[in-house]
Structure formats: C-alpha cells, structure tokens
Design a protein around this motif. Structure first.
Motif, PDB file in Angstrom:
ATOM      1  N   SER A   1       7.600  11.360   5.631  1.00 44.81           N
ATOM      2  CA  SER A   1       8.845  11.641   4.915  1.00 44.81           C
ATOM      3  C   SER A   1       9.149  10.567   3.882  1.00 44.81           C
ATOM      4  O   SER A   1       9.711  10.862   2.816  1.00 44.81           O
ATOM      5  CB  SER A   1      10.007  11.768   5.908  1.00 44.81           C
ATOM      6  OG  SER A   1       9.812  12.869   6.764  1.00 44.81           O
ATOM      7  N   VAL A   2       8.806   9.304   4.181  1.00 44.25           N
ATOM      8  CA  VAL A   2       8.965   8.242   3.184  1.00 44.25           C
ATOM      9  C   VAL A   2       8.054   8.516   1.988  1.00 44.25           C
ATOM     10  O   VAL A   2       8.461   8.345   0.829  1.00 44.25           O
ATOM     11  CB  VAL A   2       8.666   6.858   3.800  1.00 44.25           C
ATOM     12  CG1 VAL A   2       8.536   5.790   2.700  1.00 44.25           C
ATOM     13  CG2 VAL A   2       9.765   6.456   4.772  1.00 44.25           C
ATOM     14  N   VAL A   3       6.827   8.946   2.234  1.00 44.59           N
ATOM     15  CA  VAL A   3       5.911   9.279   1.136  1.00 44.59           C
ATOM     16  C   VAL A   3       6.476  10.431   0.308  1.00 44.59           C
ATOM     17  O   VAL A   3       6.411  10.422  -0.929  1.00 44.59           O
ATOM     18  CB  VAL A   3       4.509   9.626   1.676  1.00 44.59           C
ATOM     19  CG1 VAL A   3       3.593  10.089   0.553  1.00 44.59           C
ATOM     20  CG2 VAL A   3       3.899   8.426   2.389  1.00 44.59           C
TER      21      VAL A   3
ATOM     22  N   LEU B   1       6.343  -0.412  -1.144  1.00 44.44           N
ATOM     23  CA  LEU B   1       5.990   0.599  -2.132  1.00 44.44           C
ATOM     24  C   LEU B   1       5.683  -0.046  -3.480  1.00 44.44           C
ATOM     25  O   LEU B   1       6.419  -0.928  -3.932  1.00 44.44           O
ATOM     26  CB  LEU B   1       7.138   1.603  -2.308  1.00 44.44           C
ATOM     27  CG  LEU B   1       7.668   2.305  -1.054  1.00 44.44           C
ATOM     28  CD1 LEU B   1       8.873   1.553  -0.478  1.00 44.44           C
ATOM     29  CD2 LEU B   1       8.095   3.730  -1.368  1.00 44.44           C
ATOM     30  N   THR B   2       4.612   0.401  -4.106  1.00 46.65           N
ATOM     31  CA  THR B   2       4.304  -0.013  -5.474  1.00 46.65           C
ATOM     32  C   THR B   2       4.435   1.196  -6.393  1.00 46.65           C
ATOM     33  O   THR B   2       4.613   2.328  -5.936  1.00 46.65           O
ATOM     34  CB  THR B   2       2.900  -0.618  -5.585  1.00 46.65           C
ATOM     35  OG1 THR B   2       1.920   0.395  -5.290  1.00 46.65           O
ATOM     36  CG2 THR B   2       2.732  -1.787  -4.621  1.00 46.65           C
ATOM     37  N   GLN B   3       4.337   0.959  -7.707  1.00 43.10           N
ATOM     38  CA  GLN B   3       4.554   2.029  -8.673  1.00 43.10           C
ATOM     39  C   GLN B   3       3.289   2.337  -9.460  1.00 43.10           C
ATOM     40  O   GLN B   3       2.464   1.452  -9.685  1.00 43.10           O
ATOM     41  CB  GLN B   3       5.661   1.633  -9.655  1.00 43.10           C
ATOM     42  CG  GLN B   3       7.026   1.524  -9.043  1.00 43.10           C
ATOM     43  CD  GLN B   3       8.116   1.627 -10.096  1.00 43.10           C
ATOM     44  OE1 GLN B   3       7.917   2.130 -11.196  1.00 43.10           O
ATOM     45  NE2 GLN B   3       9.301   1.152  -9.747  1.00 43.10           N
TER      46      GLN B   3
ATOM     47  N   SER C   1      -1.141   3.877  -6.475  1.00 43.89           N
ATOM     48  CA  SER C   1       0.005   3.174  -5.912  1.00 43.89           C
ATOM     49  C   SER C   1      -0.057   3.279  -4.392  1.00 43.89           C
ATOM     50  O   SER C   1      -0.775   4.108  -3.837  1.00 43.89           O
ATOM     51  CB  SER C   1       1.322   3.740  -6.448  1.00 43.89           C
ATOM     52  OG  SER C   1       1.434   5.108  -6.123  1.00 43.89           O
ATOM     53  N   ILE C   2       0.720   2.423  -3.740  1.00 44.16           N
ATOM     54  CA  ILE C   2       0.608   2.257  -2.294  1.00 44.16           C
ATOM     55  C   ILE C   2       1.961   2.449  -1.615  1.00 44.16           C
ATOM     56  O   ILE C   2       2.983   1.972  -2.110  1.00 44.16           O
ATOM     57  CB  ILE C   2       0.080   0.839  -1.947  1.00 44.16           C
ATOM     58  CG1 ILE C   2      -1.269   0.578  -2.623  1.00 44.16           C
ATOM     59  CG2 ILE C   2      -0.024   0.645  -0.437  1.00 44.16           C
ATOM     60  CD1 ILE C   2      -2.383   1.478  -2.149  1.00 44.16           C
ATOM     61  N   VAL C   3       1.954   3.124  -0.488  1.00 44.01           N
ATOM     62  CA  VAL C   3       3.071   3.130   0.462  1.00 44.01           C
ATOM     63  C   VAL C   3       2.494   2.625   1.780  1.00 44.01           C
ATOM     64  O   VAL C   3       1.492   3.154   2.254  1.00 44.01           O
ATOM     65  CB  VAL C   3       3.676   4.536   0.647  1.00 44.01           C
ATOM     66  CG1 VAL C   3       4.822   4.488   1.652  1.00 44.01           C
ATOM     67  CG2 VAL C   3       4.144   5.108  -0.686  1.00 44.01           C
ATOM     68  N   LYS C   4       3.133   1.619   2.365  1.00 49.44           N
ATOM     69  CA  LYS C   4       2.531   0.978   3.544  1.00 49.44           C
ATOM     70  C   LYS C   4       3.615   0.537   4.517  1.00 49.44           C
ATOM     71  O   LYS C   4       4.642  -0.026   4.092  1.00 49.44           O
ATOM     72  CB  LYS C   4       1.706  -0.234   3.101  1.00 49.44           C
ATOM     73  CG  LYS C   4       0.934  -0.945   4.214  1.00 49.44           C
ATOM     74  CD  LYS C   4       0.163  -2.120   3.632  1.00 49.44           C
ATOM     75  CE  LYS C   4      -0.658  -2.849   4.684  1.00 49.44           C
ATOM     76  NZ  LYS C   4      -1.778  -2.022   5.179  1.00 49.44           N
ATOM     77  N   CYS C   5       3.412   0.801   5.801  1.00 48.16           N
ATOM     78  CA  CYS C   5       4.305   0.283   6.843  1.00 48.16           C
ATOM     79  C   CYS C   5       3.454  -0.499   7.839  1.00 48.16           C
ATOM     80  O   CYS C   5       2.816   0.099   8.723  1.00 48.16           O
ATOM     81  CB  CYS C   5       5.049   1.407   7.557  1.00 48.16           C
ATOM     82  SG  CYS C   5       6.177   0.802   8.844  1.00 48.16           S
TER      83      CYS C   5
ATOM     84  N   GLY D   1       1.353   0.650  11.241  1.00 46.54           N
ATOM     85  CA  GLY D   1      -0.083   0.728  11.025  1.00 46.54           C
ATOM     86  C   GLY D   1      -0.487   1.943  10.209  1.00 46.54           C
ATOM     87  O   GLY D   1      -1.588   2.473  10.365  1.00 46.54           O
ATOM     88  N   LEU D   2       0.389   2.392   9.308  1.00 48.43           N
ATOM     89  CA  LEU D   2       0.125   3.558   8.476  1.00 48.43           C
ATOM     90  C   LEU D   2       0.223   3.183   7.002  1.00 48.43           C
ATOM     91  O   LEU D   2       1.024   2.320   6.626  1.00 48.43           O
ATOM     92  CB  LEU D   2       1.137   4.670   8.786  1.00 48.43           C
ATOM     93  CG  LEU D   2       1.121   5.240  10.210  1.00 48.43           C
ATOM     94  CD1 LEU D   2       2.309   6.157  10.423  1.00 48.43           C
ATOM     95  CD2 LEU D   2      -0.188   5.984  10.478  1.00 48.43           C
ATOM     96  N   SER D   3      -0.573   3.829   6.181  1.00 44.88           N
ATOM     97  CA  SER D   3      -0.515   3.581   4.744  1.00 44.88           C
ATOM     98  C   SER D   3      -0.917   4.835   3.988  1.00 44.88           C
ATOM     99  O   SER D   3      -1.605   5.717   4.519  1.00 44.88           O
ATOM    100  CB  SER D   3      -1.417   2.407   4.341  1.00 44.88           C
ATOM    101  OG  SER D   3      -2.773   2.735   4.539  1.00 44.88           O
ATOM    102  N   ALA D   4      -0.486   4.905   2.745  1.00 44.06           N
ATOM    103  CA  ALA D   4      -0.862   5.998   1.851  1.00 44.06           C
ATOM    104  C   ALA D   4      -1.329   5.404   0.540  1.00 44.06           C
ATOM    105  O   ALA D   4      -0.705   4.487   0.002  1.00 44.06           O
ATOM    106  CB  ALA D   4       0.320   6.930   1.613  1.00 44.06           C
TER     107      ALA D   4
END
Length: 384
Positions: free
Chosen positions: A89-91, A198-200, A221-225, A229-232
């Motif tokens: 949902s954050v992604v 989060l990056t752009q 770009s990156i979404v990471k928690c 232990g999850l990333s996109a």
C-alpha cells in the motif's frame, strides 16, 4: 492554520500524452538555442538563467505537495495489520502522485534561501494533514519538508536536492534526496515508528534543441522498509529512439532476506498501473490515474502570509507567467533574485552564517546520510 483559505494547486490530472509536450515557437526556440549553445554535455544548469516561458507558475516547495495529494491512498495504511499489505500500500501511494503535473514541459521556480511554504488538507473524516517546507540551502539547492496527519499516525520527513544537467538535446533534473514515511503507531521503536525510505525518479526535458519538448520520468527509484525486510525497485522507463512506450514503469517488490520476488509492477504512471502477485499469479489494477482526482491543499490568504512565503513571494512572477507576459515575469523574477544576492553579500560582509528557521541539520539519517528533520517534531508531539 485559521481563518479563510484558498486552494493551492496547478497540476494537470490528465493522462493524455499531449499534455507532456510543449511546442516552442521560433522566437522562443532561438532564445533556448542561444542559452544552450554556450553549454557542453554534462554541464550544471543550476546557475543558468532559464527563460520564463518554460517556468511553472509556482515554487518547487509547492510542487513537492503533489506527493501528498492522494490521501485516500495513504490514510488507511497504518491500520493494516498485515506487514506485506502495508508495504504494498505504501508503494501504491508512492506511485499515485506522478501523474500530477502541469501541461507541457515546465520547470518550477527555484526557491530562494529561507523561502517557506505551508499548506494543509481537509480530510474526509474532518481531520487535517499539514505540510511545511523551507529552502535550507541555495547552492546547492536543498528543499526540506515535513508532512503530518496527526489523527492517522502518519508523518513524512524529506529533503529534495535537485541537480540539473545538460545532456545535448535533453535537460535532466537529477532528483537526489530521500523521504522517510513513518507510521507512528507501528514499529519496534515508538519514537520512530515503522519507517519507509523513498527516493524519486529523475525528470527529463527532451527535444530542447530540435523537435518538440517532451517531459519524461526516468531511472530507478526505491521504496524500502528495513524493519520489515521488504523493498521495491521501480523503473521509470524512458522511450527509446525506435521502441518503447512513454511513461512506462516496471518493477518488483521483494523480500530482502530471502531475495524472493513477491510482486511485479507494470503499466503507465500517467494512466493505469498493475500489480501481479507472483505467488498466486493474480494481476489486478494498482492505480488508475485517469480516474483519480487529487485532493487540493489549502493555504492562508496571501495578505496573511509573510514576505518569505512562496505564494506571496512569487505572486507577481507567477501571475505574469500565467498570463504569458514574459517581460514582466522576467523583471519580477530578477527583482527577487537580485534581492537574494544582496542579502547574501550583506551576510558575508558581516560574517553572519545563515540558519534555517524551521529545520535543523541532523547526522546519521537514513542510509547513514545527512537528513533534514523538522523541528516541528518537538512541537507537534515530543514522543514521536
């Protein structure tokens, strides 16, 4: 924030490809060519004075609010108990704001040092979300911002450091910096909450020397928690010379500990995006930009704002840009920039080091980098 207010919004919500294209008339083309002919590929554009006909009539501090203009995507997330659902949902929220843009190829006004922009959103449940930002560095440019929806356990701290480059027939804005989205009701550390980094994507203006100017988002770009232990990794794909599609994205959401890919992302950031669960094979609509309407932030009346606030500061310049009165826009913009240079010279002569009003520098930010965190963390909730 009290009293009457008005909406502050200039973005287009259309997914039409033509909205990303600017037809430059011959006179304007000659101006651009004259400026760019003095440059070499790789040159820094941050100190180049660009003509006002390619400017968006608002400051970069205002443009950042595009990122928060779909609260319907963001507000339910803290209440999701499943950590994978929260991350996905954050992604989804992260991808929802890129379709908000002015028509054509437009660059926002460069904020001056100490410029401030504040606004808020009236949310459907009668709570509010607040945004405050400040230009904390001029050379190199650095915009620091803070967003909070106190009634929904959400805050965002971010720093944006755009770096412009000339690439031949293209100009690029390399969007360095990071945003940290915190769910304050989650996570092992109650002072930090569950944090997402989060990056752009970078922004490109194509065809600045010949052909029509075209706006594109590009690169990964990156979404990471880290806690989950999850990333996109999201790739904003630029169109090739022969093949490819404008505004396309691709990417995967994975488990960082096992390396397993969990979801696959696809579609167009300006239209429809899809997510496929690789464990079940189910593919569904992720976000439809053609049907979504951003929530407009509200601002205090201009007469109640201080001189350093974005809307009041750039009011005459922005109005002239909207009216396509480029002579007046250039004159008004030059007045502001000259006043900034004189103030910088005065501080240097008096040995005064400039300090931000609303933000403080902190060490050991996300990834070990420096970050800007709002002093409002101590005013709004000292326990956050």
């Amino acid at each position: 924030m009290t009293g009457s207010a008005r909406s502050s919004y200039d973005g287009s919500v259309s997914g039409d490809i033509d909205d990303d294209t600017t037809a430059v008339d011959p006179e304007q083309g000659n101006v651009l060519t004259h400026i760019i002919s003095q440059l070499r590929p790789g040159a820094d554009l941050s100190r180049v004075v660009l003509p006002t006909f390619i400017l968006e009539p608002r400051s970069m501090l205002e443009r950042i609010t595009n990122f928060m203009c779909h609260p319907e995507m963001l507000l339910p997330i803290p209440e999701l108990d499943d950590p994978v659902d929260r991350f996905v949902s954050v992604v989804k929220f992260y991808l929802s704001g890129w379709h908000i843009r002015p028509p054509g190829v437009k660059k926002p006004l460069n904020p001056i040092l100490g410029e401030v922009h504040t606004c808020w959103w009236d949310l459907p449940d009668h709570t509010k979300a607040y945004y405050i930002s400040e230009q904390t560095s001029h050379h190199p440019p650095k915009s620091s911002y803070f967003y909070m929806a106190p009634g929904h356990h959400i805050r965002i701290d971010g720093t944006l450091k755009p770096r412009s480059k000339f690439l031949g027939n293209s100009a690029a804005s390399m969007m360095e910096g990071i945003a940290v989205l915190s769910l304050t009701n989650r996570g092992k550390d109650p002072k930090k909450g569950e944090q997402y980094w989060l990056t752009q994507p970078n922004m490109y203006a194509r065809g600045i020397l010949f052909g029509q100017m075209k706006y594109e988002l590009g690169d990964v770009s990156i979404v990471k928690c880290p806690e989950l232990g999850l990333s996109a990794e999201v790739e904003f794909k630029t169109k090739g010379w022969v093949s490819g599609t404008y505004n396309s994205i691709g990417g995967t959401i994975k488990n960082d500990e096992t390396g397993e890919a969990l979801f696959e992302l696809s579609g167009l950031w300006s239209e429809e995006m899809y997510v496929k669960d690789l464990r079940t094979g189910k593919r569904e609509m992720f976000f439809d930009a053609t049907r979504s309407r951003p929530s407009k932030p509200r601002i205090r009346p201009v007469e109640e704002q201080e001189e350093s606030e974005s809307v009041r500061l750039w009011q005459r310049t922005a109005q002239a840009v909207k009216e396509k009165n480029h002579e007046v826009a250039t004159d008004e913009k030059t007045k502001i920039e000259e006043a900034q240079r004189q103030e910088a010279a005065r501080r240097q002569a008096e040995g005064i080091e400039w300090q931000p009003k609303l933000f403080r520098r902190v060490r050991d930010g996300p990834g070990g980098d420096e970050a800007e965190l709002s002093d409002l963390e101590w005013i709004i909730d000292s326990e956050v």
